[in-house]
Design an enzyme around this catalytic site. Structure first.
Site, mmCIF file in Angstrom:
data_model
loop_
_atom_site.group_PDB
_atom_site.id
_atom_site.type_symbol
_atom_site.label_atom_id
_atom_site.label_comp_id
_atom_site.label_asym_id
_atom_site.label_seq_id
_atom_site.Cartn_x
_atom_site.Cartn_y
_atom_site.Cartn_z
ATOM 1 C CG HIS A 128 -32.235 15.325 24.959
ATOM 2 N ND1 HIS A 128 -32.368 14.229 24.146
ATOM 3 C CD2 HIS A 128 -33.379 16.045 24.788
ATOM 4 C CE1 HIS A 128 -33.526 14.282 23.498
ATOM 5 N NE2 HIS A 128 -34.158 15.373 23.878
ATOM 6 C CG ASP A 150 -32.348 10.436 22.197
ATOM 7 O OD1 ASP A 150 -31.231 9.950 21.931
ATOM 8 O OD2 ASP A 150 -32.525 11.238 23.118
ATOM 9 C CG HIS A 152 -28.883 7.530 24.160
ATOM 10 N ND1 HIS A 152 -28.405 8.441 23.235
ATOM 11 C CD2 HIS A 152 -27.884 6.643 24.383
ATOM 12 C CE1 HIS A 152 -27.155 8.122 22.911
ATOM 13 N NE2 HIS A 152 -26.815 7.030 23.595
ATOM 14 C CG ASP A 154 -32.735 11.001 26.675
ATOM 15 O OD1 ASP A 154 -31.619 10.476 26.834
ATOM 16 O OD2 ASP A 154 -32.982 11.798 25.759
ATOM 17 C CG HIS A 167 -27.046 14.008 28.605
ATOM 18 N ND1 HIS A 167 -26.221 14.064 27.491
ATOM 19 C CD2 HIS A 167 -26.573 12.970 29.360
ATOM 20 C CE1 HIS A 167 -25.305 13.100 27.568
ATOM 21 N NE2 HIS A 167 -25.503 12.437 28.681
ATOM 22 C CG ASP A 253 -30.036 13.366 21.137
ATOM 23 O OD1 ASP A 253 -29.043 13.533 20.415
ATOM 24 O OD2 ASP A 253 -29.963 13.130 22.360
ATOM 25 C CG ASP A 255 -27.830 10.698 20.339
ATOM 26 O OD1 ASP A 255 -28.996 10.333 20.078
ATOM 27 O OD2 ASP A 255 -27.438 10.872 21.506
ATOM 28 C CD GLU A 302 -26.959 15.783 24.061
ATOM 29 O OE1 GLU A 302 -25.738 15.911 23.897
ATOM 30 O OE2 GLU A 302 -27.496 15.650 25.194
#
Length: 330
Positions: A128, A150, A152, A154, A167, A253, A255, A302
């Site tokens: 990322h 996402d 997360h 980030d 990332h 992303d 994930d 990712e």
């Protein structure tokens, strides 16, 4: 294909096929096979895995014209000093920061050129960290918002990051948070923080949580999706991201999805969105672009084929991309 409804004057039931694509520009596929920002190897093979999973066929099924421009030249990590860790004033650290800068600077130029020439950049990661380049290129000479799908945030910086992996920093870099304020290459100059929206957060570092809360951006967690439903959340996210700007960037992303749906990612977190929720989200995005033309760029990141099962995650990435660009059931 979508069939027009039956009209009595036709006499017999007929179907008149038509393609209702959302994307009104040629899609330029740009591979960014970088893994400098991650802590697990293999994500540099993501662009190849996505192509192998049938991206070109999915784009054709979505009714869009596409051009694959190939991959950016990214030296393998083995060719770099494996101890590369930029220590910045104040004690912050960021691994392979010089390499990330090189890749993202070149990616930003290509993304900007693609948009200026009337194309739509679809960037395939890579980890990322490459979003720093996509955002910088998209936000050059225009004001944009961003929707971040996402697990997360980030939103770490070299000072707050527990790992130093870039990332986990692209959004912080793009808005010039902390040390990134002194890194012009990382700034997305036309990105307005009040038009940044996270959707589906469920794994936030303690050190970045307060920065997210203090920002002018909007964060929707998985709990929000559970409570209100993905359609309601995504509709509001698109409203916020597109308000008063020239268009938006969408960062997907993989994930973001539950690991049962997308196992081939470097940082899986249980409790993500389902297959159907993800497709509904992308279909909403396509519908909104069809109506308002809000999309400027998109990236899918990712995908790690080393950790995947029979290329499942890459195949899902192609399906979701096609849905975002206009492929629909009818």
């Amino acid at each position: 294909m979508r069939a027009e409804p039956y009209r009595p004057e036709w006499g017999v039931l007929k179907f008149r096929p038509a393609i209702f694509t959302a994307m009104d520009r040629p899609v330029h596929v740009i591979g960014a096979p970088a893994d400098y920002g991650a802590n697990r190897r293999g994500v540099d093979m993501g662009p190849s895995a996505i192509r192998y999973a049938g991206l070109a066929a999915q784009l054709t099924a979505a009714g869009v014209d596409s051009l694959d421009t190939g991959d950016l030249a990214v030296p393998r990590m083995e060719e770099r000093d494996d101890s590369a860790d930029a220590v910045l004033p104040g004690g912050g650290h960021a691994k392979f920061l010089d390499e990330v800068e090189d890749v993202c600077t070149r990616l930003a130029d290509q993304v900007h050129e693609t948009i200026d020439n009337g194309g739509f950049p679809l960037v395939l990661g890579g980890d990322h960290s490459i979003a720093i380049g996509t955002l910088a290129g998209t936000a050059r000479d225009r004001e944009i918002g961003a929707v971040w799908f996402d697990a997360h945030g980030d939103y770490n910086t070299p000072t707050t990051s527990p790992s130093g992996n870039v990332h986990g920093m692209p959004l912080a870099a793009a808005v010039g948070l902390d040390e990134f304020a002194d890194m012009p290459w990382a700034r997305a100059t036309g990105l307005r923080e009040e038009n940044v929206v996270w959707v589906g957060l469920r794994d936030i570092d303690d050190t970045e949580r307060q920065d997210i809360l203090d920002s002018d951006a909007t964060a929707f967690t998985m709990s929000d999706i559970d409570e209100r439903g993905v359609t309601d959340i995504v509709t509001e996210a698109l409203d916020i991201a597109s308000r008063g700007v020239d268009g938006i960037h969408v960062s997907l992303d993989m994930d973001w999805l539950d690991p049962n749906e997308a196992p081939g990612v470097g940082t899986p977190v249980r409790g993500g969105v389902t297959y159907r929720e993800a497709h509904s989200t992308m279909e909403l995005l396509a519908e909104r672009h069809r109506d308002d033309g809000i999309l400027n760029s998109m990236e899918v990141v990712e995908v790690n084929p080393i950790l995947d099962r029979t290329n499942t995650t890459a195949e899902l990435a192609t399906e979701l991309t096609a849905s975002a660009l206009g492929k629909s059931i009818l």
